[in-house]
Enzyme design. Structure first.
Site, PDB file in Angstrom:
ATOM      1  N   LYS B  76       0.851  -1.201   0.000  1.00 10.86           N
ATOM      2  CA  LYS B  76       0.000   0.000   0.000  1.00 10.86           C
ATOM      3  C   LYS B  76       0.881   1.243   0.000  1.00 10.86           C
ATOM      4  CE  LYS B  76      -3.955   1.956   2.577  1.00 10.86           C
ATOM      5  NZ  LYS B  76      -4.843   1.782   3.752  1.00 10.86           N
ATOM      6  N   SER B 151      -9.812   1.675   2.743  1.00 12.26           N
ATOM      7  CA  SER B 151      -8.913   2.434   1.893  1.00 12.26           C
ATOM      8  C   SER B 151      -7.842   1.571   1.210  1.00 12.26           C
ATOM      9  CB  SER B 151      -8.205   3.511   2.715  1.00 12.26           C
ATOM     10  OG  SER B 151      -7.385   2.906   3.698  1.00 12.26           O
ATOM     11  N   SER B 175     -10.189  -0.523   6.993  1.00  9.12           N
ATOM     12  CA  SER B 175      -9.541  -0.387   5.683  1.00  9.12           C
ATOM     13  C   SER B 175      -8.781  -1.609   5.179  1.00  9.12           C
ATOM     14  CB  SER B 175      -8.588   0.812   5.695  1.00  9.12           C
ATOM     15  OG  SER B 175      -9.323   1.996   5.628  1.00  9.12           O
TER      16      SER B 175
END
Ligand SMILES: [Mg+2]
Ligand SMILES: [Zn+2]
Lengths: 491, 485, 95
Positions: B76, B151, B175
């Site tokens: 990420k 997210s 997330s």
């Protein structure tokens, strides 16, 4: 407190006002590295060379607290006879500024590490106690430089994250003199403790000064103004004087005083409003979620207590009791830990048959004078405590006179010379042989027969003339006491 | 060996250790597939050529004792990676190149893994659909025009789409677990303090946790074992005894007490979610667990609490993005104008919205009514869990109140978007570990997840429960490779 | 309660994000719906509840006072939008 001559009052027509002052002192913690990062804190480094990724608030960087700074704050708290809070919390104070890289300052708002304490001031009219509200740890900001470029501001983050102790007093101060005494006492305590070097030129000690005025005798507090970041005692005093008078004038004119933050302009010698910044001030304090509560236990605190040296107030008491000093003398000698150390070393080195009074006089007189003129700290004294002790003993045991001692003292400054050697080399030893002095005096009386007769006829003033002649003839080395005795006998 | 990218992490590791596959072969396979998968928009920054170099280097002198020997992996884009651009999905960090490495990614490289690139995410991890990224939305490999969740949407999409064998995300309010649920993958949010936050772009410091996202529970356990270390550089990192999660993994959960909180049966919950939950309860029973009805009475207050706490912390954490030290700067005639333009142009709408909420709840006159109140309710929520854990070993709930929704469907309705995290948020507020495992499909064939919540530091237990249920569920993800032309 | 445009302007100033009229209106709408949802907390009586400030139930670890970060000026200034090698540079601060 009793009424006294140094009471600071502002008079207008029939009205008298007193001024109420509280101080928020920012004292830089003496530590190698910063409060939450491991970069250096040294003064005067090249710009931005003591800045870590944490200090410059890079993404994902986190604060980790410096144990030594925590200990320093607690020690200072102990020195201020304050309550040490075993649990304290770090909060974020949010505001934007070029030299505040995180966009917030890590400080302690609700739960400071140190609570209420006190400081004793030695004022000419007696002692005065000033309450301490709290002491908390916080980060310093960087430095914005506005005058290197017409269009831009330059930012140096070397100071960013340096540990500060904010020491907040109660509004107990009543005059610029008390403020001066308070700052000096605070600095003295912290220097004894080694927790802050107190160097105001380097910004290690600054203060926000809260000033309000009220009618003399009133118990209410007036609206206060905060004068930000004043970095010398003189400026603090000037700022208070200006600000108190400004507030009194407003009251006299029937105008309101706005509670606001003001700046002291050292060039114009006036305070001025910082209103432009004021509008947006809402610091939105909240506990810093990157940190946990700071907890210390009794053992931790007790261990620090064993590290606390004798502090100025106790030392002063001891000096008075043990050495029979006056309060005034003791105050001077303890105000700076290095002076106190020097004094005690002189006392020790003087050995058994010592003259403490003489030592005090020489330290506060001759020694202070040369340190002053050469702008030196006592720790940099050109004359060691040991040699000063020898010199004083030479006076005490009659080897040299006080006058000759001054000459010897001058000579000692060149490389901390042993006064004994100087006396021997230069033949400055006092003449205390009665036989030799008698011969010398006989000759003087013989050479000045007429004056001797005048003296005998009652012109007693002439006695001094004969003393002078004898001293001159001996090259200043004659023992004045002996000269007196012999002259009295012979004349 | 064919279909390298279809293999689980564990089998890739085994193949490398058995010298059946080289790091270069594996790395190439994932790069090839990633390059064909641009339509998913899972990557923000690719680092393929240096990944291949590293793979070659590994193969020359392979250290097979490592836990992730020569395994390529994308992460990420919230993790700072040394000399590789790190954007947090934001324009304001669009050109930011860290000179340092996050602890979590460093742990991964230390075990022999190789960085493939940085994965798309909601801007500063604020979002539940990956639609707030400055670098565009991410497609769900399950179906075109479906959000992957957020997210960690790029991470979920990349694992489900087999662009990376495994990945890491961050979870502040769901997330990791919500996108895992939306993409039919496994995602673990560890106990707060388990994985270091050092070098992770902060969203809400008291809630943020990094965690693994994987094809299966075993892989997840292995990665958790690698990333969870005590870190003195993070004051909230906790020094507790960490298990070797993958080695200690067992499917024997006989006699474990699993709580079913009645308050999670929220109003308007689609029937298919309730059915999934009931099936999950049956699976757990089948595995030998004992089901206990429990109550978490403050559940419905979790989301409002979260939407005070998280924005408050974010408003302060994001103050450092001011155009002074790094990142985007807009022109301004004076400092304040520069700040205001930089932050107005550099942050997207959702981030600005949350900064505003956070600023408001902390501002003078509102602090007590909002922020302090939220902290108190947070305490009540934590107390609920503490009470429950006197009776049970873990808690079973749905991961999300619905399956993945369409891109754009909830974009203009923040509250309905926020409701996505209704089942995941309490876990963050209480600092507990939670894992989402795929457990079935809705009537459209979209995956649905179940969440297992554990006691603090009891990752091993929820991994075991997940592992044993995973076996019973035997979930198959329907990936048609629609985006590969 | 309702958040008006004046409040939006105030918080936009505090957060240093410029907001024009249309954006302020949009934000006011969004924030009002979010706060309506947040108001649910008022159902709870929390007078005697200790606020939870830190979820990790432990206390601060202390690091030793050592200088570990050396001069990394180049690294620190490298990413800055405008600098002169020694300093960060920002537009003039107007007092
Ligand atoms: Mg102040
Ligand atoms: Zn301060």
């Amino acid at each position: 407190m009793s009424k006294n001559k140094s009471e600071y009052l502002i008079s207008r027509k029939d009205n008298q006002y007193e001024v109420v002052i509280g101080l928020e002192v920012h004292a830089q913690v003496t530590s190698k590295s910063k409060l939450f990062s491991s970069s250096a804190t040294k003064f005067g480094a090249e710009p931005n060379t003591q800045v870590s990724l944490v200090d410059a608030a890079f993404p994902g960087m986190l604060p980790v607290i410096n144990e030594f700074c925590v200990k320093q704050a607690i020690k200072t708290g102990i020195g201020l006879k304050a309550k040490i809070n075993k649990r304290s919390v770090f909060d974020r104070k949010n505001y934007f500024y070029a030299d505040l890289p995180q966009g917030y300052q890590i400080s302690q708002f609700k739960n400071p590490i140190v609570g209420e304490g006190k400081v004793i001031l030695d004022m000419p009219e007696g002692q005065k106690e000033v309450g301490i509200e709290r002491l908390h740890l916080e980060q310093d900001a960087g430095k914005s430089i506005h005058d290197l470029d017409p269009e831009n501001t330059f930012v140096d983050l070397n100071r960013s994250g340096v540990a500060l102790m904010e020491i907040v007093s109660k509004p107990d101060l009543r005059s610029p003199e008390e403020v001066s005494a308070y700052i000096k006492k605070l600095r003295s305590i912290m220097r004894y403790l080694g927790t802050c070097d107190g160097n105001m030129q380097e910004g290690s000690l600054r203060a926000d000064v809260n000033v309000s005025v009220r009618s003399k005798g009133s118990k209410d507090l007036g609206t206060r103004c905060e004068i930000k970041n004043v970095n010398s005692i003189k400026f603090m005093q000037m700022a208070i004087d200006y600000e108190a008078n400004r507030q009194v004038d407003l009251i006299e004119e029937g105008k309101p005083i706005d509670q606001e933050t003001r700046l002291f302009d050292t060039k114009k010698n006036e305070t001025r409003s910082m209103r432009s910044k004021e509008d947006a001030h809402d610091y939105r304090y909240f506990p810093d979620p990157d940190l946990l509560p700071l907890e210390v236990n009794d053992e931790f605190i007790e261990k620090l207590k064993t590290d606390i040296p004798e502090l100025p107030d106790d030392k002063k008491k001891r000096f008075i009791d043990k050495f029979k000093l006056s309060s005034y003398e003791a105050t001077i000698l303890v105000s700076d830990i290095e002076t106190a150390k020097y004094f005690e070393e002189v006392i020790v080195k003087m050995g058994k048959n010592k003259d403490i009074k003489l030592a005090v006089n020489w330290i506060t007189g001759e020694l202070f004078a040369i340190l002053n003129s050469k702008n030196l700290e006592i720790s940099q004294s050109p004359i060691s405590a040991k040699n000063l002790a020898i010199l004083i003993n030479l006076i005490k045991n009659g080897t040299i006179s006080g006058k000759i001692a001054k000459t010897v003292f001058e000579l000692m400054m060149d490389g901390d010379k042993d006064p004994q050697k100087i006396v021997e080399e230069k033949g400055l030893k006092q003449q205390s042989d009665p036989k030799a002095l008698e011969t010398l005096i006989d000759k003087i009386i013989n050479d000045n027969r007429e004056k001797a007769i005048e003296y005998k006829q009652g012109k007693e003033k002439l006695f001094g003339f004969f003393v002078g002649q004898a001293m001159k003839a001996s090259g200043g080395k004659a023992n004045p006491q002996l000269i007196n005795e012999i002259l009295k006998k012979k004349l | 060996m064919s279909d390298i990218t279809k293999q689980s992490l564990s089998s890739l590791v085994k193949n490398i250790k058995d010298r059946k596959l080289s790091s270069v072969e594996i790395t190439k396979a994932f790069i090839d597939r990633s390059e064909k998968s641009n339509e998913l928009n899972a990557y923000i920054t690719e680092d393929y050529s240096s990944a291949l170099d590293k793979a070659k280097k590994f193969d020359q002198k392979p250290n097979l004792d490592l836990k992730l020997p020569g395994i390529p992996m994308a992460v990420k884009d919230l993790f700072c990676t040394k000399n590789i651009r790190t954007t947090a999905g934001s324009k304001i960090l669009g050109n930011f190149i860290p000179t340092y490495e996050s602890t979590v990614t460093q742990n991964i490289w230390n075990e022999g893994a190789i960085l493939l690139g940085k994965l798309n995410c909601d801007e500063f991890a604020m979002g539940s659909s990956n639609e707030t990224s400055y670098f565009g939305n991410v497609q769900n490999p399950i179906n075109k025009n479906l959000v992957p969740g957020g997210s960690s949407g790029g991470s979920a999409s990349a694992v489900a789409g087999q662009l990376t064998p495994i990945t890491i995300g961050t979870d502040t309010g769901g997330s990791i677990r919500q996108p895992a649920s939306f993409t039919g993958t496994v995602g673990l949010k560890p106990t707060y303090g388990s994985c270091s936050r050092y070098g992770i772009v902060a969203f809400a410091s008291s809630l943020d946790q990094a965690g693994p996202m994987a094809q299966n529970v075993e892989d997840c356990a292995l990665l958790q074992e690698v990333i969870s270390t005590y870190d003195p550089k993070d004051s909230t990192s906790i020094d507790f005894k960490r298990n070797e999660y993958s080695k200690e993994l067992t499917n024997n959960i006989k006699g474990k007490k699993i709580g079913i909180p009645k308050e999670y049966r929220v109003d308007g919950m689609p029937q298919e979610i309730d059915e999934l939950w009931q099936k999950g309860i049956q699976y757990a029973k089948d595995c030998g667990a004992e089901i206990v009805n429990i109550s978490l009475p403050h559940t419905s207050y979790a989301l409002p609490t979260y939407y005070i706490v998280a924005p408050a912390e974010a408003s302060s954490n994001l103050a450092r993005y001011d155009g002074v030290k790094y990142g985007f700067r807009a022109r301004g005639d004076d400092l304040i104008e520069m700040y205001e333009k930089t932050r107005s142009e550099g942050f997207g709408a959702e981030v600005q919205r949350r900064i505003m909420i956070g600023t408001y709840v902390l501002s003078s006159g509102y602090y007590d009514a909002y922020y302090l109140k939220a902290q108190k309710v947070r305490k009540l929520i934590k107390n609920d869990f503490d009470e429950a854990y006197k009776k049970v070993d873990a808690i079973l709930t749905p991961s999300t109140p619905s399956s993945a929704f369409k891109i754009g469907e909830k974009k203009d309705d923040p509250v309905s978007m926020y409701l996505n995290d209704i089942f995941t948020v309490p876990v963050n507020l209480a600092g507990l570990p939670g894992i989402s495992i795929p457990a079935g499909h809705d009537d459209k064939g979209y995956p649905l997840g179940l969440q297992i919540i554990g006691k603090a530091f009891d990752e091993q237990n929820i991994l075991n429960i997940a592992y044993s249920m995973e076996e019973k569920i035997a979930f198959k993800n329907n990936i048609s490779d629609w985006w590969i032309k | 309660m309702s958040i008006d445009l004046k409040t939006i302007k105030h918080i936009s100033k505090l957060s240093r994000i410029s907001v024009d009229e249309p954006k302020a209106k949009k934000l006011a709408g969004d924030l009002n719906s979010i706060f309506k949802f947040i108001e649910k907390l008022n159902e709870l009586q929390t007078d005697n509840i200790e606020p939870l400030t830190s979820i990790a139930e432990t206390t601060l670890k202390l690091r030793s006072d050592e200088i570990k970060s050396k001069n990394i000026r180049e690294q620190v200034i490298k990413n800055s939008p405008q600098d002169n090698e020694d300093y960060f540079v920002v537009p003039k601060v107007i007092e």
